[in-house]
Design an enzyme around this catalytic site. Structure first.
Site, PDB file in Angstrom:
ATOM      1  N   GLY A  11      36.813  35.618  37.896  1.00 42.45           N
ATOM      2  CA  GLY A  11      37.375  36.441  36.822  1.00 42.45           C
ATOM      3  C   GLY A  11      36.357  37.156  35.952  1.00 42.45           C
ATOM      4  CG  ASN A  13      35.188  42.855  38.120  1.00 43.79           C
ATOM      5  OD1 ASN A  13      34.631  43.866  37.695  1.00 43.79           O
ATOM      6  ND2 ASN A  13      34.820  42.271  39.246  1.00 43.79           N
ATOM      7  CG  MET A  89      39.753  36.723  46.731  1.00 40.84           C
ATOM      8  SD  MET A  89      39.013  38.394  46.668  1.00 40.84           S
ATOM      9  CE  MET A  89      37.760  38.245  47.926  1.00 40.84           C
ATOM     10  CG  LEU A  92      49.105  42.919  46.346  1.00 37.69           C
ATOM     11  CD1 LEU A  92      49.050  43.957  45.230  1.00 37.69           C
ATOM     12  CD2 LEU A  92      49.906  41.701  45.912  1.00 37.69           C
ATOM     13  CG  ASN A 106      41.085  46.066  44.866  1.00 35.04           C
ATOM     14  OD1 ASN A 106      40.934  45.010  44.242  1.00 35.04           O
ATOM     15  ND2 ASN A 106      40.559  46.259  46.059  1.00 35.04           N
ATOM     16  CG  HIS A 108      36.062  46.834  48.321  1.00 33.20           C
ATOM     17  ND1 HIS A 108      36.585  45.684  48.880  1.00 33.20           N
ATOM     18  CD2 HIS A 108      35.107  47.282  49.165  1.00 33.20           C
ATOM     19  CE1 HIS A 108      35.974  45.453  50.031  1.00 33.20           C
ATOM     20  NE2 HIS A 108      35.074  46.407  50.232  1.00 33.20           N
TER      21      HIS A 108
HETATM   22  C1  GAR Z   1      34.207  41.141  42.845  1.00 34.19           C
HETATM   23  O1  GAR Z   1      32.934  41.377  43.391  1.00 34.19           O
HETATM   24  C2  GAR Z   1      35.215  42.102  43.449  1.00 34.19           C
HETATM   25  O2  GAR Z   1      34.695  43.381  43.699  1.00 34.19           O
HETATM   26  C3  GAR Z   1      35.557  41.393  44.724  1.00 34.19           C
HETATM   27  O3  GAR Z   1      35.616  40.041  44.400  1.00 34.19           O
HETATM   28  C4  GAR Z   1      34.758  39.794  43.292  1.00 34.19           C
HETATM   29  C5  GAR Z   1      35.555  39.126  42.199  1.00 34.19           C
HETATM   30  O4  GAR Z   1      34.719  38.698  41.185  1.00 34.19           O
HETATM   31  N1  GAR Z   1      36.778  41.849  45.268  1.00 34.19           N
HETATM   32  C6  GAR Z   1      37.005  41.964  46.555  1.00 34.19           C
HETATM   33  O5  GAR Z   1      36.193  41.681  47.409  1.00 34.19           O
HETATM   34  C7  GAR Z   1      38.385  42.497  46.911  1.00 34.19           C
HETATM   35  N2  GAR Z   1      38.451  42.785  48.288  1.00 34.19           N
HETATM   36  P1  GAR Z   1      35.317  38.245  39.787  1.00 34.19           P
HETATM   37  O6  GAR Z   1      36.419  37.230  40.105  1.00 34.19           O
HETATM   38  O7  GAR Z   1      34.177  37.612  39.079  1.00 34.19           O
HETATM   39  O8  GAR Z   1      35.851  39.466  39.091  1.00 34.19           O
END
Ligand code: GAR
Length: 202
Positions: A11, A13, A89, A92, A106, A108
């Site tokens: 979390g 982000n 993860m 949807l 989203n 990525h």
């Molecule tokens: C982030 O790096 C995000 O870009 C990635 O997961 C991480 C979550 O970090 N998302 C994906 O790979 C989606 N396909 P966080 O939980 O610390 O925000």
């Protein structure tokens, strides 16, 4: 703008968004944070910020459709106007995306359309690119294929491993995700088919 969030893990982000919101520089209301992981640090971060949270655990549902139905119902109750995926993860389903009558975005950890799906940073290192980065995009029915809102590049160095590259990318994720949500909340993002236009100065 009432924002709902789905997150599965750390979390960070979500935290970047909460930080800007608490500083008064993100003009949104966080309606709720949902997770498919009861141990998600994202839920702790949301609760600490006084945001309603709810867990939608796989084991409590007969199938994905039932889980998504509950998520959709909750977001409807909350009056969500935007759904932000912050490290969610589970892909949807097309049916979820069709039923949601609000945009879904989203983040990525690659420069899409390169390296969609899981382990984007590992994919980038294995391919040998010299530049990678992150992408904020609208979610469509494909895997990381929706129209691109913002991207930011970072260099890839010879000595990088998955951890060092992920950390460099994450730092810029924490800059461009709040920026993208701010632009959306201010109505400065217009989408026409695949093409997204940003009106920063109007
Ligand atoms: C982030 O790096 C995000 O870009 C990635 O997961 C991480 C979550 O970090 N998302 C994906 O790979 C989606 N396909 P966080 O939980 O610390 O925000």
């Amino acid at each position: 703008m009432k924002v709902a969030v789905l997150a599965s893990g750390r979390g960070s982000n979500l935290q970047a968004l909460i930080d800007e919101w608490q500083e008064g520089s993100l003009p949104v209301e966080f309606a709720g944070v949902g997770s498919d992981n009861i141990n998600a640090q994202a839920l702790v971060r949301a609760e600490k910020a006084g945001i309603p949270v709810r867990a939608f655990l796989r084991e409590n549902y007969s199938d994905k459709e039932a889980q998504e139905k509950d998520i959709l119902n909750w977001f409807e109750e909350l009056g969500a106007e935007l759904l932000v995926l912050a490290g969610y993860m589970r892909v949807l389903s097309p049916s979820f995306i069709r039923q949601a009558d609000y945009p879904i975005v989203n983040i990525h950890p690659s420069l899409l359309p390169s390296f969609p799906g899981l382990h984007a940073q590992k994919q980038a290192l294995e391919y040998g690119v010299r530049v990678s980065g992150c992408t904020v995009h609208f979610v469509d029915e494909g895997m990381d294929t929706g129209p691109i809102i913002l991207q930011q590049a970072v260099p890839v160095f010879d000595e990088d491993n998955v951890d060092t590259l992920s950390e460099r990318i994450l730092k810029v994720e924490h800059e461009i995700y709040p920026e993208a949500i701010r632009l959306l909340a201010l109505g400065k993002v217009k989408r026409q088919g695949r093409k997204v236009t940003i009106y920063r100065h109007s």
